[in-house]
Structures are given as structure tokens and as C-alpha cells.
Design a protein around this motif. Structure first.
Motif, PDB file in Angstrom:
ATOM      1  N   THR A 181     -18.439 -58.490   8.868  1.00 22.52           N
ATOM      2  CA  THR A 181     -18.073 -57.909   7.579  1.00 22.52           C
ATOM      3  C   THR A 181     -16.706 -58.413   7.158  1.00 22.52           C
ATOM      4  O   THR A 181     -15.771 -58.442   7.953  1.00 22.52           O
ATOM      5  N   ASP A 182     -16.597 -58.824   5.921  1.00 19.08           N
ATOM      6  CA  ASP A 182     -15.338 -59.193   5.299  1.00 19.08           C
ATOM      7  C   ASP A 182     -15.101 -58.258   4.125  1.00 19.08           C
ATOM      8  O   ASP A 182     -16.037 -57.652   3.596  1.00 19.08           O
ATOM      9  N   ALA A 183     -13.859 -58.148   3.705  1.00 18.19           N
ATOM     10  CA  ALA A 183     -13.545 -57.187   2.642  1.00 18.19           C
ATOM     11  C   ALA A 183     -12.399 -57.695   1.789  1.00 18.19           C
ATOM     12  O   ALA A 183     -11.664 -58.614   2.164  1.00 18.19           O
ATOM     13  N   ILE A 231     -10.375 -49.627   7.695  1.00 16.16           N
ATOM     14  CA  ILE A 231     -11.105 -49.073   6.551  1.00 16.16           C
ATOM     15  C   ILE A 231     -12.071 -48.028   7.093  1.00 16.16           C
ATOM     16  O   ILE A 231     -12.937 -48.332   7.916  1.00 16.16           O
ATOM     17  N   ASP A 232     -11.922 -46.796   6.638  1.00 19.79           N
ATOM     18  CA  ASP A 232     -12.801 -45.689   7.039  1.00 19.79           C
ATOM     19  C   ASP A 232     -13.398 -45.095   5.769  1.00 19.79           C
ATOM     20  O   ASP A 232     -12.795 -44.244   5.124  1.00 19.79           O
ATOM     21  N   ASP A 260     -11.964 -52.033  11.943  1.00 19.91           N
ATOM     22  CA  ASP A 260     -10.654 -52.670  11.847  1.00 19.91           C
ATOM     23  C   ASP A 260     -10.808 -54.056  11.241  1.00 19.91           C
ATOM     24  O   ASP A 260     -11.758 -54.785  11.536  1.00 19.91           O
ATOM     25  N   TYR A 261      -9.839 -54.423  10.412  1.00 17.91           N
ATOM     26  CA  TYR A 261      -9.832 -55.729   9.753  1.00 17.91           C
ATOM     27  C   TYR A 261      -8.461 -56.363   9.928  1.00 17.91           C
ATOM     28  O   TYR A 261      -7.443 -55.675  10.053  1.00 17.91           O
ATOM     29  N   THR A 288      -7.234 -59.934   0.917  1.00 14.56           N
ATOM     30  CA  THR A 288      -8.498 -60.310   1.542  1.00 14.56           C
ATOM     31  C   THR A 288      -8.423 -60.007   3.032  1.00 14.56           C
ATOM     32  O   THR A 288      -7.368 -60.175   3.662  1.00 14.56           O
ATOM     33  N   LEU A 289      -9.557 -59.570   3.593  1.00 22.62           N
ATOM     34  CA  LEU A 289      -9.615 -59.142   4.986  1.00 22.62           C
ATOM     35  C   LEU A 289     -10.757 -59.834   5.709  1.00 22.62           C
ATOM     36  O   LEU A 289     -11.747 -60.240   5.086  1.00 22.62           O
TER      37      LEU A 289
END
Length: 480
Positions: free
Chosen positions: A347-349, A366-367, A376-377, A400-401
């Protein structure tokens, strides 16, 4: 309130915020700032190498220097300067490092380097107690030195906007805040989370380095003419060879040329007999009469599955060949590291925020129940674009994460790295070059010139001719 200074002078009102952008890429990559200045006659002119500091409410959000400029004229007499800046890393790299260190911690090495080659910088955020056995830096910039240390120790580093060095364990520097559905510290509609199975791997086949196993014997039969017999294995050392039970002397092919009954080739896996010692045909009921005995080298192999991922997604196999692995435990650990990175969906964010303080390389959580994600990112990049001064909000940071699972396997292989002796030395002479400035001058005069006629001959200090052969002057032979 955004404030911009040029060599200490406030130029905020001279800078156009259209196109103004700060980009912070991953860790040791230099941060950049781009802006434009519209110069009127007798107006402000930016200068190459000038120090540029950008603050928001007196907190620095960029610090560095102008590295390039481009001019354009759209409507005379206004000149438009497009200015490119880089962070303090550029100024830090002005000198080349020529040093060698033995049995020192990373922290002590960095402290020494900075004190010697960049004394205006600080090391308040360097925390690395790992000991390096031996390392040399041969005409490298400080950035290249830090990169080398980071690779050895699995750390990350960057220079902040106050000229302080940060050197920290990879993915261990926390972000100043995390995100949740109710945290109110990001633009709620901007959060995007992407899931991807394209890199899914849940059964890892790992092949490590070659290791000796139990002794093996390869049997063969002579025919009275044949000289070369395959061993079938790469023996770890010179094998023993017998013919009809009698031991033969064994040399190494291509190294030993004479004096042995036969010669063993490691790479090509054979034993070649000397023409004077060709094995005969087996006698009696025997079908073989040649025995080649040694300890074979066989590759370490491990198959490591993630059963939970297999049940969820089905089987996705992947092969890894890594000859540096020297034990079965390391080979299995390597497979587990691959599973840690790729046995689940990646997953990327990305998101936007009005809250400053985020830096590439930081770890953020991110929760989000709404997005169905708790993970965690690692922050990959941060881009800042200001709003015009006087706006209710100073500007926006676009972030960006990348999930920790999608990061390079260097992070996942930390347990393997910690077993290794930390050492990097090119075993070369460190050459330091020094410049010296020196000059001299002189003059001479002749009060009473006298002349002679040709031919000219060599003479000693008393004027006695030492040889009767004419000499050459200015590449011309002088003679009568």
C-alpha cells in the motif's frame, strides 16, 4: 507568515509566489527550492551562491543556497529571474575527504569528519553507536562518506535547514504527528491509499552460497586409453584418487603441469590422468577401478512459505539467489525477510496538510477505519507550495508515502546485516594533493660583448677545449 532572506536581507516582497515550491525528497537526496524574481530597473538582483532561508512564523522550512539562475524578458524593461536553490548539502560538499578510520563508532567518525571538513555544521542529531572495523574515504565528498556509512550500518541521513546532520536508524525517526479519521491535521479529502498485489510473493525459494557436505566418491572405469573422468561434484579441496585400490598423486589442473599421476579441475569437475598413468580396463568381476573421493560443495537451499498469505491469495512463488549467505539459518532468514516485504498487498499513500514539520524518511502511522487501514508508512517526499501572504493559510504540504513493506529489502534484512563485521576498506593508498604558490625572477647584463668566429667547440671553465667535436646550439650544428 512566509519570510524569504537572501544573504540575510529580507526579499519576501521581491519574490513571486507563483511557481514557488520546496521539494524534499528521500533523505540524502538534496532538497530544492524554486522561485522567480521580477526585476525592475535598479531593482533587486539575485546572486549565485547566495544563502537563501525561508521561514514560516520564524521556523525554517528551507535553508540552502542559489545554485543556478535563468533570465528571460517578456516585456522590457522587466527581467524575470528563475532561481534554483539546493539545501545546505551542496555547501557541505565543497571539500574532498581523505581519511581512514579503524575500530570507531559511526557517530565518532561523522563527528570527526564534520569538525575537519565542515566546521560550521553540527551533529546534534547523529545517533549511531555501531562500530566500523575499518573504513577509508579516498577523495570523497562528505555526502559520499555519509552514504558509505549509511550503507554499512543500514541507517539514513540528511542535513536539516539549520545545518545540523541527522544520521539515524532507517525507518526509525518518527514524524511529529500521525493521521487518523479524527486527527484534523490533514486535508481530509486529500488522503489517497493505493493497494497493489503486483509484487506479491508468498513462497520464497532461496539459494545461498556453496557449503561442504559429507564425503562422496565417484566411481569410473578405465579402458586403457581414456584420460579424463568426471567427478560429478565441485569438491571443496583436492580429492583422493585410487586406481585398482592404489593411491595416485593428484595435482591441480592448469597450476601443476608435471610430476603427478593425475590433475583435478575444480570448475570443470574432472580428473585428468597423465599419459604415463592412464588407468587400465578393470580386471576380474570388477566393473569400475577408479575411485575419486572428496567433500562436495552444494548450495544452501531453503523454501520458506507464508501459509496465511497462501490461504488468502493462493501460491505466488519467487526465487532468490544470494551467494553471500553462509549458513542454513541465514538462508531461512533471507526468505523470511522477503516474505516480510512482499507476502501481503503493498500500500502506498498520499495526502495534503497545512501542518509543517514532516520530513522525508520519517515514519508516520495511518489509522483510518474509513479507509480500512492501520499501518506504518515511510515519508518519501514532501512538497510545499505557499499561498499569497495575507491568506488565512500560509501554504500546503503535499506528502507521498510508501508502506514499510514496499521499501527496499535493505530495511527488511537488518537482522542479517547485524551479524556481519562492519568493514569497508579499498586497501589503496590515500593520496592527498597540496598546492604551493612560489615564484622567482632574475636578470643579467653583459657590459662588454666579445665575439669569436666559427667553428665553436666545448671548453672547460679555463677556456681549454675539451673535445674537437663541434657542439649543437638551438638544434643547429655549428661548424666552419
Amino acid at each position: 507568515m512566509i519570510t524569504i532572506t537572501h544573504n540575510g536581507t529580507d526579499i519576501t516582497d521581491k519574490v513571486s509566489l507563483d511557481g514557488f515550491e520546496i521539494n524534499d525528497e528521500r533523505n540524502s537526496t538534496r532538497d530544492t527550492l524554486n522561485f522567480t524574481v521580477e526585476k525592475q530597473p535598479s531593482g533587486f538582483t539575485p546572486v549565485l551562491n547566495a544563502e537563501i532561508i525561508v521561514t514560516k512564523d520564524s521556523v525554517r522550512i528551507f535553508g540552502g543556497s542559489i545554485i543556478s539562475m535563468q533570465t528571460a524578458i517578456e516585456a522590457a524593461p522587466t527581467v524575470i529571474y528563475s532561481v534554483d536553490c539546493v539545501d545546505y548539502t551542496h555547501q557541505m560538499d565543497r571539500k574532498l575527504v581523505i581519511e581512514r578510520f579503524l575500530d570507531q563508532t559511526v557517530e565518532d567518525i561523522i563527528t570527526t569528519l564534520v569538525a575537519s571538513y565542515a566546521p560550521t555544521y553540527t551533529v546534534a542529531n547523529v545517533a549511531a553507536a555501531r562500530v566500523i572495523s575499518r573504513i577509508s574515504f579516498n577523495r570523497l565528498t562528505l555526502s559520499e562518506c555519509f552514504d558509505k556509512l549509511a550503507k554499512l550500518s543500514n541507517y539514513s541521513w540528511y542535513v536539516d535547514y539549520n545545518k545540523d546532520i541527522h544520521f539515524f536508524e532507517r525507518n526509525e525517526e518518527p514524524a511529529p504527528f500521525n493521521l487518523s479519521d479524527t486527527s484534523n491535521n490533514f486535508v481530509f479529502s486529500s488522503l489517497r491509499i493505493k493497494s497493489d498485489l503486483s509484487q506479491l510473493r508468498n513462497i520464497i525459494q532461496v539459494q545461498g552460497g556453496d557449503q561442504p557436505t559429507t564425503s562422496r566418491t565417484t566411481l569410473a572405469a578405465g579402458d586403457g586409453a581414456k584420460t579424463e573422468f568426471p567427478t560429478n561434484f565441485k569438491f571443496s579441496s583436492t580429492p583422493t584418487v585410487t586406481v585398482n585400490g592404489v593411491s595416485k598423486t593428484v595435482g591441480t589442473e592448469y597450476i601443476d603441469t608435471t610430476g603427478f599421476d593425475c590433475y583435478w579441475s575444480f570448475q570443470e569437475k574432472y580428473v585428468r590422468f597423465d599419459p604415463t598413468a592412464i588407468p587400465p580396463v578393470p580386471t576380474g568381476p570388477a566393473t569400475t577401478n577408479i575411485a575419486m573421493t572428496g567433500t562436495p560443495l552444494v548450495p544452501l537451499v531453503a523454501v520458506v512459505p507464508d501459509n496465511e498469505s497462501v490461504v488468502t491469495y493462493g501460491e505466488f512463488e519467487h526465487s532468490v539467489i544470494e551467494k553471500s549467505l553462509q549458513s542454513q539459518d541465514e538462508t531461512i532468514t533471507r526468505g523470511l525477510a522477503e516474505l516480510e516485504a512482499y507476502a501481503a498487498a503493498i500500500t502506498d499513500a498520499s495526502f495534503d496538510t497545512y501542518t509543517p514539520g514532516l520530513k522525508s524518511g520519517q515514519l508516520i502511522t495511518i489509522d483510518s477505519t474509513l479507509h480500512g487501514v492501520t499501518a506504518d508508512y515511510v515519508i518519501q517526499s514532501v512538497r510545499f507550495r505557499p499561498f499569497p501572504n495575507g491568506s488565512a493559510i500560509d501554504g500546503v504540504w503535499s506528502v507521498t508515502l510508501a508502506s514499510t513493506a514496499s521499501m527496499t529489502l535493505v530495511e527488511a534484512l537488518r537482522s542479517l546485516l547485524k551479524k556481519e563485521e562492519l568493514e569497508a576498506d579499498e586497501m589503496e593508498v590515500l593520496l592527498a594533493f597540496y598546492r604551493y604558490a612560489d615564484s622567482g625572477n632574475g636578470d643579467d647584463t653583459v657590459d662588454d660583448a666579445s665575439y669569436t668566429t666559427r667553428p665553436y667547440y666545448l671548453a672547460n671553465g679555463a677556456g681549454v677545449v675539451s673535445a674537437g667535436t663541434p657542439f649543437i646550439c638551438n638544434f643547429a650544428k655549428l661548424e666552419a
